[in-house]
Scaffold this motif. Structure first.
Motif, mmCIF file in Angstrom:
data_model
loop_
_atom_site.group_PDB
_atom_site.id
_atom_site.type_symbol
_atom_site.label_atom_id
_atom_site.label_comp_id
_atom_site.label_asym_id
_atom_site.label_seq_id
_atom_site.Cartn_x
_atom_site.Cartn_y
_atom_site.Cartn_z
ATOM 1 N N ASN A 1 0.827 -1.209 0.000
ATOM 2 C CA ASN A 1 0.000 0.000 0.000
ATOM 3 C C ASN A 1 0.860 1.257 0.000
ATOM 4 O O ASN A 1 0.506 2.266 -0.621
ATOM 5 C CB ASN A 1 -0.931 0.002 1.208
ATOM 6 N N SER A 2 1.998 1.216 0.698
ATOM 7 C CA SER A 2 2.898 2.372 0.762
ATOM 8 C C SER A 2 3.646 2.556 -0.555
ATOM 9 O O SER A 2 3.762 3.677 -1.067
ATOM 10 C CB SER A 2 3.910 2.182 1.890
ATOM 11 N N ALA B 1 1.421 3.976 -3.230
ATOM 12 C CA ALA B 1 1.176 5.403 -3.014
ATOM 13 C C ALA B 1 2.355 6.235 -3.501
ATOM 14 O O ALA B 1 2.183 7.271 -4.159
ATOM 15 C CB ALA B 1 0.905 5.668 -1.536
ATOM 16 N N GLN C 1 3.458 0.189 9.846
ATOM 17 C CA GLN C 1 2.625 1.123 9.098
ATOM 18 C C GLN C 1 2.832 2.590 9.460
ATOM 19 O O GLN C 1 2.120 3.453 8.941
ATOM 20 C CB GLN C 1 1.146 0.762 9.277
ATOM 21 N N GLN D 1 1.363 4.964 6.670
ATOM 22 C CA GLN D 1 0.145 5.737 6.847
ATOM 23 C C GLN D 1 0.380 7.225 6.647
ATOM 24 O O GLN D 1 -0.508 7.951 6.182
ATOM 25 C CB GLN D 1 -0.466 5.446 8.220
ATOM 26 N N GLU E 1 0.254 7.526 2.878
ATOM 27 C CA GLU E 1 -1.136 7.517 2.422
ATOM 28 C C GLU E 1 -1.825 8.843 2.719
ATOM 29 O O GLU E 1 -2.554 9.387 1.878
ATOM 30 C CB GLU E 1 -1.902 6.373 3.098
ATOM 31 N N ASP E 2 -1.611 9.385 3.925
ATOM 32 C CA ASP E 2 -2.159 10.704 4.257
ATOM 33 C C ASP E 2 -1.739 11.728 3.215
ATOM 34 O O ASP E 2 -2.542 12.535 2.740
ATOM 35 C CB ASP E 2 -1.636 11.183 5.617
ATOM 36 N N ARG F 1 -9.674 9.507 5.887
ATOM 37 C CA ARG F 1 -8.537 8.826 6.493
ATOM 38 C C ARG F 1 -8.742 8.362 7.935
ATOM 39 O O ARG F 1 -8.093 7.405 8.373
ATOM 40 C CB ARG F 1 -7.323 9.778 6.461
ATOM 41 N N TYR G 1 -5.222 -1.423 -0.136
ATOM 42 C CA TYR G 1 -5.721 -0.043 -0.129
ATOM 43 C C TYR G 1 -4.965 0.794 -1.154
ATOM 44 O O TYR G 1 -3.748 0.723 -1.256
ATOM 45 C CB TYR G 1 -5.518 0.529 1.272
ATOM 46 N N ASP G 2 -5.696 1.609 -1.916
ATOM 47 C CA ASP G 2 -5.086 2.476 -2.920
ATOM 48 C C ASP G 2 -5.424 3.926 -2.599
ATOM 49 O O ASP G 2 -6.551 4.384 -2.809
ATOM 50 C CB ASP G 2 -5.585 2.118 -4.317
ATOM 51 N N ALA G 3 -4.443 4.662 -2.071
ATOM 52 C CA ALA G 3 -4.679 6.053 -1.671
ATOM 53 C C ALA G 3 -5.016 6.949 -2.853
ATOM 54 O O ALA G 3 -5.580 8.038 -2.662
ATOM 55 C CB ALA G 3 -3.440 6.586 -0.949
ATOM 56 N N TRP G 4 -4.691 6.519 -4.072
ATOM 57 C CA TRP G 4 -4.952 7.351 -5.245
ATOM 58 C C TRP G 4 -6.391 7.235 -5.744
ATOM 59 O O TRP G 4 -6.852 8.098 -6.509
ATOM 60 C CB TRP G 4 -3.991 6.979 -6.369
#
Length: 386
Positions: free
Chosen positions: A47-48, A51, A304, A308, A311-312, A338, A367-370
C-alpha cells in the motif's frame, strides 16, 4: 494557494513532492539545521509503495533499485521456530496488490524525496513556536529572528510531539506503553545457519512484550533487527539512545537458537520507548490540518507508521488539488477519508496480534490512496466545520 508544511519527515516531504508536481506553491519548514542518518529502516508494504509510485515517475524506480524485496512474511514461534503464518510477498504481492514490499534505509527514502523538490521548497532551521489563523490566512511564527509567514493552508507533519496539534487541540502527552524497542543492523555474512534472511520474519514471544522482527535491508546485504520487551519505566525520548548489547541478548536468551545467532552478531544496538495516543476525533480546524504521527502515532507492530503518513500525503494532495472547494472543506474531505482507516490500524497494531496466524492482509495491503473516495461532509452538516 500557498501551502506550508511543518516537518520534513517522510509524510511532509511526500506531500510536498505531490503538491509540487501539481503546481501548488508549497514550502516545508523543518526545525533541524541539517539532515542526518536518524533511524535505520522504512518498511514499505505494498500500500505504501503504490502510493509513492503515483507521486513521481522516478521515485518508485529508484526505491526498487536501492531497496530489498522481502519474499515472504512469516510468523514463527519463539521457542520451536514453528511457522504459524506464511504470506507470500515479492512478485506475488506485486501481482496481487500492484506494488511490491520494499525495505529501505530511512535516509535513502528521505534523500529520494528531497531530490525531487525544487530549490527553496525545503527550509531547514525553522522551528515553529506558534500559529494564528484568521478566516483567510494562517500566520506561522518561528523561533529566533526568523520572520513570520502567512499562508493559505498549514499542514502539521511534525511528529508525535507536534506543535501544530498542540496549538489546535491543546497539549496531549503520549502514553508510554510499558514496552521498549531495540534496533540493530547486522551484515548477513555474520549469520551463517540462519534461514529466511530474504523474508520479513516475526518471532512471537511467550508474552505480548517480547517480540522480535527481522527483515532484509540494503539490497539484502544486511538484516534489520527490531525487538521489544516490557520495561516498567522509561524517561529518554531519543530514538538514538545506545543500549547494552549483552543486556539485549539476555532478554531473549530462551528464544530459538536462530534468534541467539542473530542477536550474537549485534554489536551496536539502539533502544527507545514505544508511546501511543488514542485515535483523535478531529484532525483539522479551519485552514490547518495534521498528517502522520502528529495525528495518529502507532506502535510499529504492523510496520505502518511511515506508510500511513505516505497515504495521508497522497489523499491530502488529492483533496488540495481536486474540486474547487473552500479550504476548510478540502481539509475535512481529506480527514474524513482517512480517520477510520488510521484509527483501525492504531488499535490493531497496539493489540499486537495481527498475522500471528492466518493471512488476512488484503484490507491493509490492497488499499489504494490514489483512488479511495474522498470523505463526505458529516461534520460540516453537523455545523462543526472550522
Amino acid at each position: 494557494m500557498k501551502t506550508a508544511i511543518v516537518g520534513g519527515g517522510v509524510g511532509g516531504l511526500a506531500l510536498a513532492v505531490g503538491l509540487v508536481q501539481r503546481g501548488v506553491d508549497v514550502v516545508v519548514y523543518e526545525q533541524a539545521p541539517q539532515f542526518g542518518q536518524v533511524g535505520a529502516d522504512v518498511n514499505l508494504t505494498p500500500n505504501s509503495t503504490r502510493a509513492l509510485d503515483g507521486l513521481h515517475a522516478e521515485l518508485g524506480a529508484r526505491l526498487r533499485e536501492t531497496g530489498a524485496r522481502p519474499q515472504r512474511r512469516l510468523s514463527r514461534r519463539w521457542d520451536t521456530g514453528e511457522v504459524t503464518s506464511d504470506l507470500p510477498m515479492g512478485d506475488t504481492a506485486e501481482e496481487q496488490y500492484g506494488a511490491p514490499q520494499l525495505t529501505v534505509h530511512r535516509a535513502t527514502l528521505l534523500d529520494a524525496l528531497r531530490e525531487l523538490l525544487p530549490e527553496g521548497v525545503l527550509q531547514l532551521g525553522h522551528r515553529v513556536e506558534r500559529i494564528e489563523q484568521s478566516a483567510d490566512a494562517v500566520r506561522v511564527h518561528f523561533g529566533g529572528d526568523r520572520p513570520a509567514v502567512d499562508v493559505d493552508v498549514l499542514v502539521g507533519a511534525d511528529g508525535i510531539h507536534s506543535v501544530v496539534r498542540d496549538t489546535l487541540f491543546g497539549p496531549q502527552d503520549a502514553e508510554y506503553t510499558g514496552i521498549v524497542a531495540y534496533r540493530a543492523v547486522v551484515p548477513n555474512d555474520r549469520l551463517a545457519g540462519v534461514g529466511n534472511l530474504d523474508s520479513f520474519t516475526k518471532w512471537w514471544g511467550p508474552d505480548t512484550g517480547r517480540q522480535l522482527v527481522t527483515f532484509p535491508l540494503n539490497r539484502g546485504e544486511d538484516l534489520f533487527v527490531f525487538a521489544t520487551v516490557g520495561q516498567p519505566e522509561w524517561v529518554a525520548e531519543s530514538w538514538t539512545t545506545t543500549a547494552d548489547a549483552a543486556e539485549f541478548r539476555g532478554q531473549y536468551a530462551d528464544f530459538h537458537p536462530e534468534v541467539g545467532t542473530i542477536l550474537g552478531a549485534c554489536d551496536q544496538v539502539m533502544k527507545s520507548a514505544l508511546r501511543v495516543r488514542d485515535p483523535m476525533p478531529r484532525w483539522s480546524e479551519g485552514r490547518v490540518t495534521l498528517l502522520g504521527d502528529a495525528c495518529h502515532p502507532m506502535t510499529p507492530f504492523m510496520a505502518q507508521g511511515a506508510g500511513q503518513a505516505i497515504e495521508d500525503a497522497v489523499v491530502l494532495c488529492r483533496a488540495l488539488t481536486g474540486d474547487d472547494l473552500p479550504v476548510d472543506e478540502r481539509l475535512l474531505a481529506y480527514e474524513d477519508a482517512r480517520r477510520e482507516r488510521t484509527g483501525r490500524i492504531q488499535l490493531t497494531s497496539r493489540a499486537n496480534d495481527w498475522l500471528k496466524s492466518g493471512d488476512q492482509a488484503d484490507w491493509l495491503y490492497g488499499y489504494d490512496a490514489w483512488t479511495v473516495p474522498l470523505g463526505g461532509s458529516t461534520r460540516r452538516e453537523n455545523g462543526v466545520a472550522g
